[in-house]
Design a protein around this motif. Structure first.
Motif, PDB file in Angstrom:
ATOM      1  N   VAL A 223      -7.248  40.184  -7.859  1.00  0.00           N
ATOM      2  CA  VAL A 223      -6.045  40.900  -8.291  1.00  0.00           C
ATOM      3  C   VAL A 223      -4.785  40.257  -7.747  1.00  0.00           C
ATOM      4  O   VAL A 223      -3.768  40.112  -8.431  1.00  0.00           O
ATOM      5  CB  VAL A 223      -6.133  42.379  -7.868  1.00  0.00           C
ATOM      6  N   LEU A 224      -4.864  39.797  -6.488  1.00  0.00           N
ATOM      7  CA  LEU A 224      -3.704  39.158  -5.870  1.00  0.00           C
ATOM      8  C   LEU A 224      -3.330  37.882  -6.591  1.00  0.00           C
ATOM      9  O   LEU A 224      -2.147  37.630  -6.874  1.00  0.00           O
ATOM     10  CB  LEU A 224      -4.008  38.886  -4.392  1.00  0.00           C
ATOM     11  N   VAL A 225      -4.338  37.075  -6.916  1.00  0.00           N
ATOM     12  CA  VAL A 225      -4.068  35.835  -7.656  1.00  0.00           C
ATOM     13  C   VAL A 225      -3.515  36.143  -9.035  1.00  0.00           C
ATOM     14  O   VAL A 225      -2.614  35.497  -9.551  1.00  0.00           O
ATOM     15  CB  VAL A 225      -5.356  34.976  -7.737  1.00  0.00           C
ATOM     16  N   PHE A 226      -4.033  37.196  -9.671  1.00  0.00           N
ATOM     17  CA  PHE A 226      -3.586  37.569 -11.011  1.00  0.00           C
ATOM     18  C   PHE A 226      -2.093  37.911 -11.044  1.00  0.00           C
ATOM     19  O   PHE A 226      -1.367  37.570 -11.971  1.00  0.00           O
ATOM     20  CB  PHE A 226      -4.426  38.757 -11.491  1.00  0.00           C
ATOM     21  N   PHE A 227      -1.607  38.556  -9.983  1.00  0.00           N
ATOM     22  CA  PHE A 227      -0.198  38.945  -9.937  1.00  0.00           C
ATOM     23  C   PHE A 227       0.717  37.792  -9.560  1.00  0.00           C
ATOM     24  O   PHE A 227       1.874  37.790  -9.942  1.00  0.00           O
ATOM     25  CB  PHE A 227       0.003  40.099  -8.940  1.00  0.00           C
ATOM     26  N   PHE A 228       0.212  36.838  -8.780  1.00  0.00           N
ATOM     27  CA  PHE A 228       1.102  35.782  -8.309  1.00  0.00           C
ATOM     28  C   PHE A 228       1.089  34.529  -9.169  1.00  0.00           C
ATOM     29  O   PHE A 228       1.964  33.697  -9.035  1.00  0.00           O
ATOM     30  CB  PHE A 228       0.751  35.390  -6.867  1.00  0.00           C
ATOM     31  N   VAL A 229       0.082  34.361 -10.034  1.00  0.00           N
ATOM     32  CA  VAL A 229       0.085  33.202 -10.933  1.00  0.00           C
ATOM     33  C   VAL A 229       1.072  33.479 -12.068  1.00  0.00           C
ATOM     34  O   VAL A 229       1.046  34.566 -12.641  1.00  0.00           O
ATOM     35  CB  VAL A 229      -1.326  32.944 -11.491  1.00  0.00           C
ATOM     36  N   PRO A 230       1.968  32.525 -12.419  1.00  0.00           N
ATOM     37  CA  PRO A 230       2.919  32.764 -13.499  1.00  0.00           C
ATOM     38  C   PRO A 230       2.213  32.979 -14.812  1.00  0.00           C
ATOM     39  O   PRO A 230       1.260  32.288 -15.149  1.00  0.00           O
ATOM     40  CB  PRO A 230       3.775  31.492 -13.507  1.00  0.00           C
TER      41      PRO A 230
ATOM     42  N   GLU B 210      -6.216  33.118 -14.637  1.00  0.00           N
ATOM     43  CA  GLU B 210      -6.477  32.637 -13.288  1.00  0.00           C
ATOM     44  C   GLU B 210      -6.829  31.152 -13.294  1.00  0.00           C
ATOM     45  O   GLU B 210      -7.339  30.620 -14.262  1.00  0.00           O
ATOM     46  CB  GLU B 210      -7.655  33.402 -12.673  1.00  0.00           C
ATOM     47  N   GLY B 211      -6.574  30.526 -12.172  1.00  0.00           N
ATOM     48  CA  GLY B 211      -7.113  29.221 -11.869  1.00  0.00           C
ATOM     49  C   GLY B 211      -6.480  28.052 -12.537  1.00  0.00           C
ATOM     50  O   GLY B 211      -6.865  26.908 -12.300  1.00  0.00           O
TER      51      GLY B 211
END
Length: 524
Positions: A10-17, A85-86
């Motif tokens: 979830v954290l990555v989902f919010f911070f990836v543009p 993601e990713g």
């Protein structure tokens, strides 16, 4: 452990543009359909140039898309817009299907070292989770792609009768040419690249509107644009319904907004000088262009008592104030006043709007009439009567005056004329007598000269002497009588001046004086 993984996911989902505010044109894959793909749907949206459309990867699936270029190319830049993601895994292969380049791309436009001989391109999601791809393209070497940036910082400020909007234009983008503004899906206006604000005055109060601003580029591309919705404020009170709020309306109760009538102001320096028969008023006009004229009112303050009032009820009447004159000037002479009377004068102004001022007042009292006034003295006749009477008298007396002058002047005139003729006749006779005498003397002298020459000179040697011309003697004045002593003189050959004795006043005829010519022979 599972909770930690979910939290990190979830954290990555919010911070990836999720998206980037620009698109581009000029790539090798623009408008190209994938040669093969797996796991994605709507793959034709990846290269359609519209960043609002996208190819979607089914959740928890791995997917890939492959493109085969028409020729071997050298790739200089990679461009992509995606959400998930990713990142995006990118691979390049040559014509021998050998991998020559790979990288994980996180969106946007990036430069890579020139990768040569690229024939096949493969893109895939990195982690195999839900993923959507909006745009992807590669830019060859020595290519200048046009970056289609969106406008940014769109701000809308509504009021009851207008909407103010402003935005920031793409900075450093030389291909940007302007923007289009849409209102409710309809084109409202188009502005140039130097304009970054606009005011829409065609709005109603307490109404919702949707505005969209798109960017335009010199290749004809129009971006998807940035949209916002707003609601205008309720209109303020407007009592007269003229469309102007009462807080801004100078005449909130007048729908025609007509200014009220304005006074012209009052006169200044009112002065009054009086005589027993006149009151002379003067003033200074107000300095305004709104003045039409000046009104003069007079009120008699001295009590006027009528005989009937005194006889019946003993009341005294006062003369009411009345308007006696109006003018545009600065003075007025009232010749209708009476001696020993007090008057009150009021001077008001009337403006071009027809408004009359309160006025300026002054009181005065006329003096007593003098017992004798030379101004009232007059002759019993006029100048015209005097001239007419004189002319009539002259016609009567004139002939008698001329007759008297004739009796007085005719004898003198007659004597003057007769005397002139006598004097002329007398002068003529005297000149004739003198001329005769002169001729006689000249003849005697000529005879003596001849005799003298005869005796002394022989005939052969005689010289004839021509007699001198006789000149008419001037008119001689009457000589006075003198007693002369007789002297012997020898006459000269030249003409001798003849003098005659002057006559006395008693005798009119002069006494003749003769000279005895001398004998020239005595000289010898």
């Amino acid at each position: 452990m599972k909770k930690l993984i979910v939290f990190l996911t979830v954290l990555v989902f919010f911070f990836v543009p999720f998206s980037f505010g620009f698109a581009y044109s000029g790539g090798l894959l623009q408008g190209k359909i994938p040669n093969s793909y797996s796991g994605f749907t709507d793959t034709n949206h990846v290269t359609d140039g519209d960043q609002l459309t996208k190819a979607t990867l089914r959740s928890l699936d791995y997917g890939s898309i492959e493109y085969i270029l028409s020729t071997d190319s050298t790739i200089d830049k990679i461009y992509s817009i995606f959400s998930g993601e990713g990142g995006l895994y990118v691979e390049f292969f040559n014509s021998s299907n050998v991998k020559i380049f790979n990288m994980t791309h996180y969106g946007g436009l990036i430069n890579i070292s020139d990768v040569e001989n690229v024939k096949r391109i493969k893109i895939s999601n990195g982690y195999g989770t839900g993923f959507s791809l909006n745009e992807f393209d590669v830019i060859p070497l020595d290519s200048n792609p046009i970056i289609h940036d969106e406008i940014s910082n769109l701000v809308l400020i509504p009021s009851h009768n207008e909407v103010f909007m402003s935005w920031s234009i793409p900075s450093g983008n030389s291909n940007f040419t302007g923007a289009k503004i849409y209102k409710g899906g309809q084109l409202l206006t188009t502005v140039d690249k130097n304009t970054s604000s606009f005011i829409d005055k065609d709005v109603l109060g307490n109404t919702s509107y949707t505005y969209k601003v798109t960017a335009l580029y010199d290749d004809g591309y129009e971006t998807a644009g940035v949209s916002k919705e707003l609601t205008t404020s309720a209109p303020p009170p407007d009592r007269d319904g003229d469309g102007i709020p009462d807080s801004e309306d100078a005449y909130p109760d007048d729908p025609t907004n007509t200014p009220p009538p304005v006074e012209a102001g009052e006169v200044e320096n009112l002065e009054i000088t009086t005589t027993y028969k006149s009151a002379n008023l003067s003033w200074v006009l107000p300095k305004t262009e709104n003045l039409q004229h000046v009104n003069i009112y007079r009120e008699t303050l001295t009590q006027e008592t009528s005989f009937m009032d005194n006889l019946i009820n003993g009341k005294r009447a006062y003369a009411a104030s009345e308007k006696i004159f109006e003018t545009n000037g600065t003075y007025f002479n009232d010749y209708t006043v009476k001696p020993e009377t007090e008057y009150k004068y009021t001077i008001t102004t009337t403006s071009v709007d027809g408004v009359e001022s309160e006025g300026v007042t002054a009181t005065t009292t006329t003096p007593v009439k003098p017992a004798i006034t030379f101004e009232e003295l007059s002759l019993p006749f006029s100048v015209k009567d005097l001239i007419s009477s004189g002319n009539g008298l002259l016609w009567i007396v004139g002939p008698f005056i001329l007759l008297a002058l004739a009796f007085m002047l005719i004898p003198k005139l007659r004597n003057l004329i007769f005397g002139a003729f006598r004097k002329y006749s007398k002068g003529t006779s005297e000149a004739s007598e003198r001329r005769t005498k002169v001729e006689t003397i000249q003849k005697m002298e000529s005879q003596d000269t001849k005799e003298f020459r005869t005796d002394r000179e022989p005939k052969s040697e005689r010289v004839e002497v021509a007699p001198k011309p006789i000149r008419e003697p001037k008119e001689l004045k009457q000589p006075r009588i003198r007693e002369t002593k007789e002297r012997k003189r020898i006459p000269k050959l030249s003409r001798e001046r003849i003098r005659e004795p002057r006559a006395t006043r008693a005798s009119r005829e002069p006494r003749e004086r003769t000279r005895k010519p001398r004998d020239r022979r005595e000289w010898s």
